[in-house]
Motif scaffolding. Structure first.
Motif, PDB file in Angstrom:
ATOM      1  N   ARG A 253       0.830  -1.193   0.000  1.00 37.34           N
ATOM      2  CA  ARG A 253       0.000   0.000   0.000  1.00 37.34           C
ATOM      3  C   ARG A 253       0.874   1.256   0.000  1.00 37.34           C
ATOM      4  O   ARG A 253       1.875   1.337   0.714  1.00 37.34           O
ATOM      5  CB  ARG A 253      -0.902   0.006   1.242  1.00 37.34           C
ATOM      6  CG  ARG A 253      -1.746   1.265   1.409  1.00 37.34           C
ATOM      7  CD  ARG A 253      -2.598   1.197   2.670  1.00 37.34           C
ATOM      8  NE  ARG A 253      -3.212   2.485   2.955  1.00 37.34           N
ATOM      9  CZ  ARG A 253      -4.314   2.949   2.358  1.00 37.34           C
ATOM     10  NH1 ARG A 253      -4.907   2.215   1.438  1.00 37.34           N
ATOM     11  NH2 ARG A 253      -4.814   4.126   2.667  1.00 37.34           N
ATOM     12  N   LEU A 254       0.511   2.216  -0.827  1.00 34.96           N
ATOM     13  CA  LEU A 254       1.222   3.484  -0.849  1.00 34.96           C
ATOM     14  C   LEU A 254       0.886   4.286   0.410  1.00 34.96           C
ATOM     15  O   LEU A 254      -0.286   4.396   0.789  1.00 34.96           O
ATOM     16  CB  LEU A 254       0.826   4.295  -2.081  1.00 34.96           C
ATOM     17  CG  LEU A 254       1.264   3.763  -3.445  1.00 34.96           C
ATOM     18  CD1 LEU A 254       0.615   4.592  -4.554  1.00 34.96           C
ATOM     19  CD2 LEU A 254       2.773   3.793  -3.580  1.00 34.96           C
ATOM     20  N   GLN A 255       1.902   4.844   1.033  1.00 36.36           N
ATOM     21  CA  GLN A 255       1.667   5.670   2.210  1.00 36.36           C
ATOM     22  C   GLN A 255       1.173   7.058   1.825  1.00 36.36           C
ATOM     23  O   GLN A 255       0.566   7.759   2.633  1.00 36.36           O
ATOM     24  CB  GLN A 255       2.946   5.772   3.044  1.00 36.36           C
ATOM     25  CG  GLN A 255       3.434   4.435   3.578  1.00 36.36           C
ATOM     26  CD  GLN A 255       2.366   3.719   4.389  1.00 36.36           C
ATOM     27  OE1 GLN A 255       1.770   4.292   5.307  1.00 36.36           O
ATOM     28  NE2 GLN A 255       2.104   2.461   4.040  1.00 36.36           N
ATOM     29  N   GLN A 256       1.432   7.447   0.582  1.00 38.89           N
ATOM     30  CA  GLN A 256       0.952   8.713   0.043  1.00 38.89           C
ATOM     31  C   GLN A 256       0.874   8.574  -1.472  1.00 38.89           C
ATOM     32  O   GLN A 256       1.479   7.656  -2.037  1.00 38.89           O
ATOM     33  CB  GLN A 256       1.888   9.855   0.424  1.00 38.89           C
ATOM     34  CG  GLN A 256       3.311   9.686  -0.076  1.00 38.89           C
ATOM     35  CD  GLN A 256       4.228  10.773   0.443  1.00 38.89           C
ATOM     36  OE1 GLN A 256       3.916  11.506   1.359  1.00 38.89           O
ATOM     37  NE2 GLN A 256       5.400  10.898  -0.165  1.00 38.89           N
ATOM     38  N   PRO A 257       0.129   9.411  -2.151  1.00 38.04           N
ATOM     39  CA  PRO A 257       0.047   9.303  -3.605  1.00 38.04           C
ATOM     40  C   PRO A 257       1.430   9.353  -4.250  1.00 38.04           C
ATOM     41  O   PRO A 257       2.294  10.111  -3.815  1.00 38.04           O
ATOM     42  CB  PRO A 257      -0.800  10.518  -4.003  1.00 38.04           C
ATOM     43  CG  PRO A 257      -1.629  10.804  -2.789  1.00 38.04           C
ATOM     44  CD  PRO A 257      -0.742  10.481  -1.623  1.00 38.04           C
ATOM     45  N   ARG A 258       1.624   8.525  -5.267  1.00 42.04           N
ATOM     46  CA  ARG A 258       2.887   8.536  -6.004  1.00 42.04           C
ATOM     47  C   ARG A 258       2.715   9.437  -7.219  1.00 42.04           C
ATOM     48  O   ARG A 258       1.853   9.197  -8.068  1.00 42.04           O
ATOM     49  CB  ARG A 258       3.274   7.132  -6.440  1.00 42.04           C
ATOM     50  CG  ARG A 258       4.494   7.100  -7.368  1.00 42.04           C
ATOM     51  CD  ARG A 258       4.872   5.690  -7.731  1.00 42.04           C
ATOM     52  NE  ARG A 258       5.457   5.010  -6.586  1.00 42.04           N
ATOM     53  CZ  ARG A 258       5.334   3.709  -6.354  1.00 42.04           C
ATOM     54  NH1 ARG A 258       4.619   2.966  -7.154  1.00 42.04           N
ATOM     55  NH2 ARG A 258       5.908   3.169  -5.293  1.00 42.04           N
ATOM     56  N   VAL A 259       3.526  10.470  -7.287  1.00 44.19           N
ATOM     57  CA  VAL A 259       3.405  11.465  -8.350  1.00 44.19           C
ATOM     58  C   VAL A 259       4.576  11.320  -9.317  1.00 44.19           C
ATOM     59  O   VAL A 259       5.734  11.292  -8.900  1.00 44.19           O
ATOM     60  CB  VAL A 259       3.360  12.896  -7.775  1.00 44.19           C
ATOM     61  CG1 VAL A 259       3.223  13.913  -8.905  1.00 44.19           C
ATOM     62  CG2 VAL A 259       2.215  13.034  -6.774  1.00 44.19           C
ATOM     63  N   SER A 260       4.262  11.221 -10.589  1.00 43.25           N
ATOM     64  CA  SER A 260       5.275  11.171 -11.638  1.00 43.25           C
ATOM     65  C   SER A 260       5.071  12.351 -12.569  1.00 43.25           C
ATOM     66  O   SER A 260       3.954  12.874 -12.692  1.00 43.25           O
ATOM     67  CB  SER A 260       5.180   9.869 -12.437  1.00 43.25           C
ATOM     68  OG  SER A 260       5.279   8.743 -11.594  1.00 43.25           O
ATOM     69  N   LYS A 261       6.134  12.747 -13.241  1.00 36.99           N
ATOM     70  CA  LYS A 261       6.058  13.842 -14.187  1.00 36.99           C
ATOM     71  C   LYS A 261       6.637  13.383 -15.521  1.00 36.99           C
ATOM     72  O   LYS A 261       7.654  12.698 -15.555  1.00 36.99           O
ATOM     73  CB  LYS A 261       6.834  15.051 -13.667  1.00 36.99           C
ATOM     74  CG  LYS A 261       6.622  16.326 -14.475  1.00 36.99           C
ATOM     75  CD  LYS A 261       7.284  17.525 -13.803  1.00 36.99           C
ATOM     76  CE  LYS A 261       6.980  18.810 -14.566  1.00 36.99           C
ATOM     77  NZ  LYS A 261       7.585  19.998 -13.924  1.00 36.99           N
ATOM     78  N   ILE A 262       5.966  13.739 -16.600  1.00 35.36           N
ATOM     79  CA  ILE A 262       6.479  13.438 -17.929  1.00 35.36           C
ATOM     80  C   ILE A 262       7.364  14.599 -18.359  1.00 35.36           C
ATOM     81  O   ILE A 262       6.909  15.748 -18.432  1.00 35.36           O
ATOM     82  CB  ILE A 262       5.332  13.207 -18.932  1.00 35.36           C
ATOM     83  CG1 ILE A 262       4.469  12.018 -18.474  1.00 35.36           C
ATOM     84  CG2 ILE A 262       5.883  12.950 -20.336  1.00 35.36           C
ATOM     85  CD1 ILE A 262       3.258  11.758 -19.347  1.00 35.36           C
ATOM     86  N   ILE A 263       8.627  14.312 -18.603  1.00 31.62           N
ATOM     87  CA  ILE A 263       9.634  15.345 -18.826  1.00 31.62           C
ATOM     88  C   ILE A 263      10.444  15.041 -20.087  1.00 31.62           C
ATOM     89  O   ILE A 263      10.298  13.983 -20.703  1.00 31.62           O
ATOM     90  CB  ILE A 263      10.604  15.438 -17.624  1.00 31.62           C
ATOM     91  CG1 ILE A 263      11.356  14.105 -17.467  1.00 31.62           C
ATOM     92  CG2 ILE A 263       9.859  15.789 -16.346  1.00 31.62           C
ATOM     93  CD1 ILE A 263      12.493  14.142 -16.482  1.00 31.62           C
ATOM     94  N   ASP A 264      11.330  15.969 -20.429  1.00 30.43           N
ATOM     95  CA  ASP A 264      12.347  15.708 -21.439  1.00 30.43           C
ATOM     96  C   ASP A 264      13.390  14.816 -20.777  1.00 30.43           C
ATOM     97  O   ASP A 264      14.124  15.251 -19.884  1.00 30.43           O
ATOM     98  CB  ASP A 264      12.979  17.032 -21.895  1.00 30.43           C
ATOM     99  CG  ASP A 264      14.042  16.838 -22.963  1.00 30.43           C
ATOM    100  OD1 ASP A 264      14.440  15.683 -23.215  1.00 30.43           O
ATOM    101  OD2 ASP A 264      14.482  17.837 -23.548  1.00 30.43           O
ATOM    102  N   GLY A 265      13.449  13.547 -21.177  1.00 26.77           N
ATOM    103  CA  GLY A 265      14.288  12.576 -20.478  1.00 26.77           C
ATOM    104  C   GLY A 265      15.711  12.479 -20.984  1.00 26.77           C
ATOM    105  O   GLY A 265      16.456  11.593 -20.535  1.00 26.77           O
ATOM    106  N   THR A 266      16.125  13.358 -21.876  1.00 23.50           N
ATOM    107  CA  THR A 266      17.467  13.254 -22.450  1.00 23.50           C
ATOM    108  C   THR A 266      18.549  13.274 -21.370  1.00 23.50           C
ATOM    109  O   THR A 266      19.426  12.397 -21.332  1.00 23.50           O
ATOM    110  CB  THR A 266      17.716  14.403 -23.448  1.00 23.50           C
ATOM    111  OG1 THR A 266      16.710  14.368 -24.462  1.00 23.50           O
ATOM    112  CG2 THR A 266      19.086  14.254 -24.092  1.00 23.50           C
TER     113      THR A 266
END
Length: 306
Positions: free
Chosen positions: A251-264
């Motif tokens: 279980r996640l203890q808090q929301p997991r936040v991801s960001k779509i970025i320039d991955g270079t």
């Protein structure tokens, strides 16, 4: 298939038992592994060590091991016994001249690793656009404040306002693992999903999956004006969740936040890490020689033009 990314993120917990077996048999000689009962070998001995045993005891095993030592700039062909001893010394282990299955596996890993320092497996350009009817986003997913299981990844999201949905596709490059018996890169499709658009206001889009996952929900929230593109994962269960594959997702203890970025930059840093790791696998005598020349101001020069 987004559940696969959660499975990959939790994989270190799943692999603990394998680590224990790797440690248990690491110092066995090939002949000792061969003498273990077939039942125990099948149930307990890691595949990596069985492969090391098969190699060492095969007719061409010494030739392969000599070539692997040579690839790391030990004198595998000229002085096989001395090369094995030098390799053991660099590992910081007992210098016996007889390689254990753990050492044979490590030698194979290192000799392959120096060949796998970088690979281009897809175009990972970053771009985004939106108009009244459609939006497109391409980039790399980076989990905020957490180590992502697959830093080298590429995602494409396409949203269609009239149809009310977004398509989401993500592929990733998985890197060779030290305990794997096969040292290769693998390209996997992490996600191929469709999201229902819940809000489209100006240049802002929110969307949720059409298919509800038993463990977690992944919500998209994009702002094309501010160039902020987030994925937010929340729990779908009160406690830990059991997947259909029998793996427990914590279980996640808090929301997991991801960001779509320039991955270079992110991916270049990962490849640089691999290159640095690989460089450290060359024979210490060779590395010492380079360091001494570098300390004296040594540099590469071109041959004189005739």
């Amino acid at each position: 298939m987004k559940w696969l990314s959660w499975l990959l993120l939790s994989w270190p917990c799943v692999a603990l038992a394998d680590e224990a077996e790797m440690l248990k048999y690491r110092d066995f000689l090939p002949a000792q592994i061969a003498s273990i009962s077939e039942e125990e070998r099948k149930q307990s001995v890691p595949i990596a060590y069985i492969e090391a045993t098969n190699l060492a005891l095969s007719d061409f095993g010494p030739d392969v091991i000599q070539a692997q030592l040579n690839s790391l700039l030990y004198s595998g062909l000229a002085d096989y016994y001395g090369a094995k001893r030098a390799f053991q010394a660099d590992l910081g282990q007992a210098v016996t001249g007889e390689l254990t299955v753990g050492q044979i596996h490590e030698l194979g890993y290192r000799s392959e690793r120096i060949k796998l320092q970088q690979v281009n497996f897809f175009s990972y350009g970053y771009s985004h656009s939106i108009n009244e009817n459609a939006a497109t986003l391409r980039g790399t997913v980076q989990i905020i404040d957490e180590k992502i299981a697959y830093p080298i990844n590429y995602v494409t999201v396409k949203c269609f306002r009239a149809e009310g949905y977004c398509s989401y596709n993500q592929i990733a490059l998985t890197l060779p693992d030290r305990n794997s018996w096969a040292q290769t890169y693998s390209v996997i499709e992490v996600a191929d999903e469709f999201y229902r658009i819940t809000r489209w206001e100006g240049k802002q889009i929110d969307a949720t999956p059409f298919t509800v996952n038993r463990c977690r929900t992944n919500r998209l929230t994009f702002n094309f004006d501010s160039e902020e593109f987030f994925e937010v994962v929340t729990n779908n269960s009160v406690g830990d969740c059991e997947t259909e594959l029998g793996v427990t997702i914590p279980r996640l203890q808090q929301p997991r936040v991801s960001k779509i970025i320039d991955g270079t930059k992110l991916m270049n840093e990962e490849f640089q890490r691999i290159q640095t790791e690989a460089t450290g696998y060359y024979a210490s005598a060779f590395r010492q020689r380079l360091q001494e020349k570098a300390a004296k101001g040594g540099r590469l020069t071109k041959a004189p033009t005739p």
